[in-house]
Design a protein around this motif. Sequence first.
Motif, mmCIF file in Angstrom:
data_model
loop_
_atom_site.group_PDB
_atom_site.id
_atom_site.type_symbol
_atom_site.label_atom_id
_atom_site.label_comp_id
_atom_site.label_asym_id
_atom_site.label_seq_id
_atom_site.Cartn_x
_atom_site.Cartn_y
_atom_site.Cartn_z
ATOM 1 N N UNK A 8 30.507 43.349 32.886
ATOM 2 C CA UNK A 8 30.809 44.532 33.723
ATOM 3 C C UNK A 8 30.627 43.993 35.093
ATOM 4 N N UNK A 9 31.325 44.584 36.256
ATOM 5 C CA UNK A 9 31.306 44.214 37.434
ATOM 6 C C UNK A 9 30.943 45.436 38.276
ATOM 7 N N UNK A 10 29.224 45.220 38.390
ATOM 8 C CA UNK A 10 28.613 46.268 38.993
ATOM 9 C C UNK A 10 28.080 46.163 40.514
ATOM 10 N N UNK A 11 27.820 44.852 40.449
ATOM 11 C CA UNK A 11 27.240 44.702 41.833
ATOM 12 C C UNK A 11 27.552 43.033 42.221
ATOM 13 N N UNK A 12 27.630 42.738 43.431
ATOM 14 C CA UNK A 12 27.616 41.403 43.883
ATOM 15 C C UNK A 12 26.137 40.713 44.049
ATOM 16 N N UNK A 13 25.066 41.528 43.700
ATOM 17 C CA UNK A 13 23.769 40.826 43.782
ATOM 18 C C UNK A 13 23.912 39.741 42.696
ATOM 19 N N UNK A 14 24.332 40.018 41.710
ATOM 20 C CA UNK A 14 24.279 38.814 40.435
ATOM 21 C C UNK A 14 25.505 37.872 40.502
ATOM 22 N N UNK A 15 26.284 38.025 41.493
ATOM 23 C CA UNK A 15 27.448 36.962 41.674
ATOM 24 C C UNK A 15 27.130 35.536 41.951
ATOM 25 N N UNK A 16 27.695 34.626 41.484
ATOM 26 C CA UNK A 16 27.116 33.166 41.872
ATOM 27 C C UNK A 16 28.283 32.664 42.561
ATOM 28 N N UNK A 17 28.210 31.646 43.492
ATOM 29 C CA UNK A 17 29.037 31.187 44.400
ATOM 30 C C UNK A 17 30.439 30.779 43.525
ATOM 31 N N UNK A 109 35.315 52.953 37.466
ATOM 32 C CA UNK A 109 34.560 54.163 37.970
ATOM 33 C C UNK A 109 34.102 54.193 39.312
ATOM 34 N N UNK A 110 34.270 55.090 39.871
ATOM 35 C CA UNK A 110 33.770 55.705 41.406
ATOM 36 C C UNK A 110 33.078 56.929 41.065
ATOM 37 N N UNK A 111 31.801 56.783 41.697
ATOM 38 C CA UNK A 111 30.843 58.058 41.805
ATOM 39 C C UNK A 111 29.971 58.259 42.833
ATOM 40 N N UNK A 112 29.686 59.417 43.256
ATOM 41 C CA UNK A 112 29.091 59.847 44.369
ATOM 42 C C UNK A 112 27.381 59.475 44.255
ATOM 43 N N UNK A 113 27.149 59.259 42.969
ATOM 44 C CA UNK A 113 25.631 58.677 42.869
ATOM 45 C C UNK A 113 25.367 57.471 42.551
ATOM 46 N N UNK A 114 24.586 56.818 43.485
ATOM 47 C CA UNK A 114 24.222 55.252 43.365
ATOM 48 C C UNK A 114 23.911 54.951 42.100
ATOM 49 N N UNK A 115 24.522 54.025 41.478
ATOM 50 C CA UNK A 115 23.807 53.557 40.064
ATOM 51 C C UNK A 115 24.766 54.296 38.753
ATOM 52 N N UNK A 126 32.722 48.657 26.393
ATOM 53 C CA UNK A 126 33.803 48.047 27.028
ATOM 54 C C UNK A 126 33.349 47.906 28.677
ATOM 55 N N UNK A 127 33.945 46.756 29.023
ATOM 56 C CA UNK A 127 33.495 46.436 30.536
ATOM 57 C C UNK A 127 33.628 47.509 31.357
ATOM 58 N N UNK A 128 32.717 47.938 32.481
ATOM 59 C CA UNK A 128 32.620 49.030 33.455
ATOM 60 C C UNK A 128 32.817 48.188 34.835
ATOM 61 N N UNK A 129 33.725 48.529 35.493
ATOM 62 C CA UNK A 129 33.998 47.953 36.905
ATOM 63 C C UNK A 129 33.634 49.151 37.865
ATOM 64 N N UNK A 130 32.603 48.748 38.859
ATOM 65 C CA UNK A 130 32.082 49.758 40.011
ATOM 66 C C UNK A 130 33.390 49.657 41.034
ATOM 67 N N UNK A 131 33.608 50.815 41.146
ATOM 68 C CA UNK A 131 34.682 51.043 42.377
ATOM 69 C C UNK A 131 34.211 51.907 43.671
ATOM 70 N N UNK A 132 32.779 51.812 43.560
ATOM 71 C CA UNK A 132 32.263 52.136 44.809
ATOM 72 C C UNK A 132 31.141 53.329 44.145
ATOM 73 N N UNK A 133 29.994 53.230 44.405
ATOM 74 C CA UNK A 133 28.919 54.208 43.943
ATOM 75 C C UNK A 133 27.892 54.713 45.111
ATOM 76 N N UNK A 134 28.259 55.899 45.557
ATOM 77 C CA UNK A 134 27.252 56.497 46.425
ATOM 78 C C UNK A 134 27.307 55.537 47.905
ATOM 79 N N UNK A 135 25.793 55.372 48.174
ATOM 80 C CA UNK A 135 25.515 54.547 49.058
ATOM 81 C C UNK A 135 25.316 53.117 48.532
#
Length: 318
Positions: A8-17, A109-115, A126-135
């Motif tokens: 899943x591509x949900x956040x850049x928090x867990x992306x390494x260099x 997925x894009x959603x108005x709710x964070x998370x 199957x993999x989920x790609x975050x296309x923008x979630x709320x703030x």
Amino acid sequence: MRSFAGRDILSLKDFERDEYYRVFEACDALAPHARNRRNTDLCADKTLVTAFYQPSTRTRLATEAAMHRLGGHVEGFSDAKMTRAGDYYQESIKDTVHMLEYYGDVIAMRHFQQGAPAEAAKFSSVPVINCGDGWGEHPTQVLTDLYTIKKELGRIDGLRILCVGDMRMRTMHSIGYAASQFDLELDLVFPPDMSPTAEWKAELEARNTRFHEVASVRDCIDKADVIYMEPVVQADYTKSRVDPADVKKGLTPAEYKVTRELLREKAKPGSIILHSLPRMDELPADVDDTRHARMWIEAFNGVVLRMALIALVLGKME
Ligand code: CP
């Protein structure tokens, strides 16, 4: 390096260099298909499902264009009101995703709710790609921005980025997390009612992201290699839709605007402007004709970046 296959591509928090650079390598390999408008058949046996609960021009269409360029299939919705999630039943993320996972091989997925995309990923096989979630976050946009910086300036390390706009924005959150993996320094300029949350600042400090809060663009634009913009006349991103009648135009204070005059007077000659768009009056249209503007090449790179991510998470590139 961890494999991207099935991820899943949900956040850049867990992306390494090294993972950023792997994605950028995949971009370079796939870019000729987009540039030459010659689709490949790399994903001919795969289907992308787009689930957009909030309006989008760039992210949805670039993701769909990416799958078409890869020779794959696309289905989905761009108005949740026309699905059971947006009508009388208000169908849950869990129930919706348990359907979508059988309709395709990757869900964007894009959603108005964070998370919400992270919630979807819990139930999706199957993999989920975050296309923008709320703030929350906007990982595909910020990967596009970093790829654009690398292509345009030849490097990411050693640069100073002026981030101007609403610091509650998902793009700002993602770029702050990404900055922890590079030798980057951020100058943050924002109106008082759009200041960074204490939680986000604590996360940046914990990750050793170097950032400074500055009152006005004028005070720091001369140091910027990259001018990274978001509107301050801004929609409420926790809503599924904002009535255009409620939008006020043309109210951006001078401290948060980048004009042609300011660029001529104070900006580094080689600095570039990125804006995830849409814009209001913080970036007047006459800036588009200056050597600083890179918003339109970002649009091309946005397709290439999503081609790379889709190919990687579907295991079509390793
Ligand atoms: N950059 C971006 O997220 O634009 P859209 O809202 O049009 O997708």
